[in-house]
Design an enzyme around this catalytic site. Structure first.
Site, PDB file in Angstrom:
ATOM      1  N   ASP A   1       0.846  -1.193   0.000  1.00 10.63           N
ATOM      2  CA  ASP A   1       0.000   0.000   0.000  1.00 10.63           C
ATOM      3  C   ASP A   1       0.883   1.244   0.000  1.00 10.63           C
ATOM      4  O   ASP A   1       0.983   1.963   1.002  1.00 10.63           O
ATOM      5  CB  ASP A   1      -0.944  -0.037   1.211  1.00 10.63           C
ATOM      6  CG  ASP A   1      -1.949  -1.178   1.101  1.00 10.63           C
ATOM      7  OD1 ASP A   1      -2.445  -1.433  -0.020  1.00 10.63           O
ATOM      8  OD2 ASP A   1      -2.238  -1.824   2.124  1.00 10.63           O
TER       9      ASP A   1
ATOM     10  N   LYS B   1       0.704  -7.730  -3.142  1.00 13.64           N
ATOM     11  CA  LYS B   1      -0.651  -7.287  -3.483  1.00 13.64           C
ATOM     12  C   LYS B   1      -0.591  -5.828  -3.923  1.00 13.64           C
ATOM     13  O   LYS B   1      -0.036  -4.971  -3.229  1.00 13.64           O
ATOM     14  CB  LYS B   1      -1.579  -7.414  -2.270  1.00 13.64           C
ATOM     15  CG  LYS B   1      -2.994  -6.909  -2.549  1.00 13.64           C
ATOM     16  CD  LYS B   1      -3.930  -7.221  -1.406  1.00 13.64           C
ATOM     17  CE  LYS B   1      -4.025  -6.149  -0.352  1.00 13.64           C
ATOM     18  NZ  LYS B   1      -4.701  -4.924  -0.773  1.00 13.64           N
TER      19      LYS B   1
ATOM     20  N   ASP C   1      -5.602  -6.368  -6.508  1.00 15.26           N
ATOM     21  CA  ASP C   1      -6.768  -6.219  -5.623  1.00 15.26           C
ATOM     22  C   ASP C   1      -7.565  -4.988  -6.048  1.00 15.26           C
ATOM     23  O   ASP C   1      -7.469  -3.930  -5.432  1.00 15.26           O
ATOM     24  CB  ASP C   1      -6.236  -6.091  -4.183  1.00 15.26           C
ATOM     25  CG  ASP C   1      -7.314  -5.835  -3.148  1.00 15.26           C
ATOM     26  OD1 ASP C   1      -8.493  -6.142  -3.409  1.00 15.26           O
ATOM     27  OD2 ASP C   1      -6.959  -5.321  -2.067  1.00 15.26           O
TER      28      ASP C   1
ATOM     29  N   LYS D   1     -11.049  -5.233  -6.884  1.00 15.44           N
ATOM     30  CA  LYS D   1     -12.456  -5.410  -6.434  1.00 15.44           C
ATOM     31  C   LYS D   1     -13.477  -4.933  -7.456  1.00 15.44           C
ATOM     32  O   LYS D   1     -14.292  -4.042  -7.191  1.00 15.44           O
ATOM     33  CB  LYS D   1     -12.681  -4.696  -5.106  1.00 15.44           C
ATOM     34  CG  LYS D   1     -11.782  -5.175  -3.968  1.00 15.44           C
ATOM     35  CD  LYS D   1     -12.177  -4.523  -2.650  1.00 15.44           C
ATOM     36  CE  LYS D   1     -11.336  -4.982  -1.486  1.00 15.44           C
ATOM     37  NZ  LYS D   1      -9.971  -4.456  -1.482  1.00 15.44           N
TER      38      LYS D   1
ATOM     39  N   ASP E   1     -19.489  -4.353 -11.513  1.00 15.37           N
ATOM     40  CA  ASP E   1     -20.186  -3.583 -12.554  1.00 15.37           C
ATOM     41  C   ASP E   1     -21.092  -4.558 -13.298  1.00 15.37           C
ATOM     42  O   ASP E   1     -21.240  -5.716 -12.875  1.00 15.37           O
ATOM     43  CB  ASP E   1     -19.150  -2.921 -13.487  1.00 15.37           C
ATOM     44  CG  ASP E   1     -19.670  -1.632 -14.113  1.00 15.37           C
ATOM     45  OD1 ASP E   1     -20.838  -1.618 -14.577  1.00 15.37           O
ATOM     46  OD2 ASP E   1     -18.920  -0.637 -14.161  1.00 15.37           O
TER      47      ASP E   1
ATOM     48  N   ASN F   1     -21.037  -7.582 -18.616  1.00 20.05           N
ATOM     49  CA  ASN F   1     -20.248  -7.368 -19.829  1.00 20.05           C
ATOM     50  C   ASN F   1     -19.045  -6.456 -19.575  1.00 20.05           C
ATOM     51  O   ASN F   1     -17.946  -6.699 -20.085  1.00 20.05           O
ATOM     52  CB  ASN F   1     -21.151  -6.777 -20.920  1.00 20.05           C
ATOM     53  CG  ASN F   1     -20.446  -6.694 -22.251  1.00 20.05           C
ATOM     54  OD1 ASN F   1     -19.933  -7.690 -22.745  1.00 20.05           O
ATOM     55  ND2 ASN F   1     -20.382  -5.502 -22.822  1.00 20.05           N
TER      56      ASN F   1
ATOM     57  N   THR G   1     -14.909  -6.361   5.336  1.00 19.72           N
ATOM     58  CA  THR G   1     -14.828  -6.505   6.799  1.00 19.72           C
ATOM     59  C   THR G   1     -15.022  -5.161   7.497  1.00 19.72           C
ATOM     60  O   THR G   1     -15.215  -5.119   8.698  1.00 19.72           O
ATOM     61  CB  THR G   1     -13.488  -7.131   7.225  1.00 19.72           C
ATOM     62  OG1 THR G   1     -12.444  -6.432   6.562  1.00 19.72           O
ATOM     63  CG2 THR G   1     -13.421  -8.592   6.879  1.00 19.72           C
TER      64      THR G   1
ATOM     65  N   ARG H   1      -1.924  -9.831  12.495  1.00 22.42           N
ATOM     66  CA  ARG H   1      -0.984  -9.042  13.308  1.00 22.42           C
ATOM     67  C   ARG H   1      -0.145  -9.974  14.159  1.00 22.42           C
ATOM     68  O   ARG H   1      -0.620 -11.032  14.580  1.00 22.42           O
ATOM     69  CB  ARG H   1      -1.748  -8.087  14.245  1.00 22.42           C
ATOM     70  CG  ARG H   1      -2.456  -6.941  13.516  1.00 22.42           C
ATOM     71  CD  ARG H   1      -1.438  -5.994  12.896  1.00 22.42           C
ATOM     72  NE  ARG H   1      -2.014  -4.878  12.189  1.00 22.42           N
ATOM     73  CZ  ARG H   1      -2.319  -4.877  10.886  1.00 22.42           C
ATOM     74  NH1 ARG H   1      -2.125  -5.967  10.152  1.00 22.42           N
ATOM     75  NH2 ARG H   1      -2.783  -3.793  10.311  1.00 22.42           N
TER      76      ARG H   1
ATOM     77  N   GLY I   1       0.117  -6.231   5.530  1.00 23.25           N
ATOM     78  CA  GLY I   1       0.627  -4.936   5.091  1.00 23.25           C
ATOM     79  C   GLY I   1       1.561  -4.324   6.098  1.00 23.25           C
ATOM     80  O   GLY I   1       2.749  -4.653   6.159  1.00 23.25           O
ATOM     81  N   ARG I   2       0.999  -3.435   6.933  1.00 22.70           N
ATOM     82  CA  ARG I   2       1.835  -2.631   7.833  1.00 22.70           C
ATOM     83  C   ARG I   2       2.770  -3.405   8.755  1.00 22.70           C
ATOM     84  O   ARG I   2       3.886  -2.930   8.998  1.00 22.70           O
ATOM     85  CB  ARG I   2       0.932  -1.673   8.629  1.00 22.70           C
ATOM     86  CG  ARG I   2       0.413  -0.540   7.756  1.00 22.70           C
ATOM     87  CD  ARG I   2      -0.808   0.121   8.313  1.00 22.70           C
ATOM     88  NE  ARG I   2      -1.962  -0.766   8.249  1.00 22.70           N
ATOM     89  CZ  ARG I   2      -3.174  -0.446   8.675  1.00 22.70           C
ATOM     90  NH1 ARG I   2      -3.390   0.745   9.211  1.00 22.70           N
ATOM     91  NH2 ARG I   2      -4.172  -1.305   8.570  1.00 22.70           N
TER      92      ARG I   2
HETATM   93  O1  C5P Z   1      -1.663  -3.031   6.766  1.00 26.28           O
HETATM   94  P1  C5P Z   1      -2.618  -4.210   6.830  1.00 26.28           P
HETATM   95  O2  C5P Z   1      -1.945  -5.508   7.216  1.00 26.28           O
HETATM   96  O3  C5P Z   1      -3.830  -3.905   7.686  1.00 26.28           O
HETATM   97  O4  C5P Z   1      -3.094  -4.382   5.329  1.00 26.28           O
HETATM   98  C1  C5P Z   1      -4.090  -5.294   4.979  1.00 26.28           C
HETATM   99  C2  C5P Z   1      -4.405  -5.154   3.529  1.00 26.28           C
HETATM  100  O5  C5P Z   1      -5.538  -5.942   3.225  1.00 26.28           O
HETATM  101  C3  C5P Z   1      -4.748  -3.736   3.078  1.00 26.28           C
HETATM  102  O6  C5P Z   1      -4.275  -3.591   1.735  1.00 26.28           O
HETATM  103  C4  C5P Z   1      -6.248  -3.702   3.134  1.00 26.28           C
HETATM  104  O7  C5P Z   1      -6.795  -2.792   2.199  1.00 26.28           O
HETATM  105  C5  C5P Z   1      -6.589  -5.126   2.710  1.00 26.28           C
HETATM  106  N1  C5P Z   1      -7.887  -5.600   3.149  1.00 26.28           N
HETATM  107  C6  C5P Z   1      -8.294  -5.655   4.467  1.00 26.28           C
HETATM  108  N2  C5P Z   1      -9.520  -6.131   4.804  1.00 26.28           N
HETATM  109  C7  C5P Z   1     -10.344  -6.551   3.842  1.00 26.28           C
HETATM  110  C8  C5P Z   1      -9.963  -6.512   2.510  1.00 26.28           C
HETATM  111  C9  C5P Z   1      -8.712  -6.026   2.200  1.00 26.28           C
HETATM  112  O8  C5P Z   1      -7.536  -5.293   5.354  1.00 26.28           O
HETATM  113  N3  C5P Z   1     -11.506  -7.032   4.183  1.00 26.28           N
END
Ligand code: C5P
Length: 232
Positions: free
Chosen positions: A10, A32, A59, A61, A64, A67, A119, A181, A210-211
């Site tokens: 991200d 991702k 990612d 998402k 629409d 077609n 979520t 986490r 991510g983080r």
């Molecule tokens: O930094 P973190 O570990 O929270 O990043 C999780 C990634 O997963 C982010 O790119 C977030 O947009 C994505 N994501 C999420 N929950 C979802 C769908 C996607 O945290 N339900």
């Protein structure tokens, strides 16, 4: 198939992403690319990461009319991503059209997974604003079943939902789970979370992190720790 750690890149630019991935000398982690990076850097960022040997989960998402999604998926499949996604709320017709669009002339295609309910959406919001008057977990399971019937490969969901989804859709239906986490770390804005080891125990096929990796003092060590906890 599956059991891998996907790093959520991200970042706001292609340069920042490539600079971050320079830390991983000799390693080519699954990455991702979300809307922020894709809209900032354009489709070329997918090609650049693929050229460097990274598997890519795109990612975006999609949601629409069938077609439009079919044609958009045909464009994305030419970028050679390994996994792409859409919203199951677009209906089975949209998901079937997406699969058709994604399938390349040689019959190969990226994995296609569906977002069920985001979520970030609470049961109260779902009831009061989207007018769905059912328990959230039943909606998630029903949408996952729709995705399975349409021929998709899996869903994006909370690790805490992975077990129910495997029960409903089968063990081979992929669960791709953010919300991970380390036990000793900050939750940030995530709520329904678990550790990499917890996600493994709950049956996740891929964890999206991510983080905890991108903001770590030592991102490679954090990645290795995720891999060790999740796959060993
Ligand atoms: O930094 P973190 O570990 O929270 O990043 C999780 C990634 O997963 C982010 O790119 C977030 O947009 C994505 N994501 C999420 N929950 C979802 C769908 C996607 O945290 N339900």
């Amino acid at each position: 198939m599956g059991k891998d750690v996907i790093i959520a890149c991200d970042f706001a630019s292609g340069e920042e992403t490539l600079a971050f991935l320079e830390h991983f000398t000799g390693r080519r982690p699954y990455v991702k690319i979300g809307m922020e990076l894709f809209y900032a850097a354009g489709p070329d960022i997918v090609r650049r990461l693929k050229d460097r040997g990274h598997p890519v989960f795109l990612d975006l998402k999609l949601h629409d009319i069938p077609n439009t999604v079919k044609k958009a998926m045909a464009v994305l499949s030419r970028l050679d991503a390994d996994m792409v996604n859409l919203h199951a709320a677009g209906t089975r017709a949209m998901m079937t059209a997406a699969l058709e669009g994604l399938t390349r002339p040689d019959a190969t295609r990226p994995l296609l997974v569906a977002v069920t309910q985001l979520t970030s959406t609470s049961e109260a919001q779902m009831r009061e604003e989207i007018l769905i008057d059912r328990p959230l977990e039943d909606v998630v399971a029903a949408y996952a079943r729709n995705a399975r019937v349409a021929g998709l490969d899996g869903v994006v969901c909370s690790p805490l939902e992975a077990g129910r989804i495997h029960e409903v859709c089968g063990a081979d239906f992929l669960t791709v789970t953010p919300g991970v986490r380390f036990a000793d770390a900050a939750k940030d804005d995530q709520t329904r979370i678990t550790t990499p080891a917890g996600a493994k125990a709950l049956g996740s096929d891929y964890i999206v992190v991510g983080r905890p990796i991108t903001q770590a003092a030592d991102p490679v060590a954090a990645y290795e720790r995720c891999l060790a906890e999740f796959t060993d």
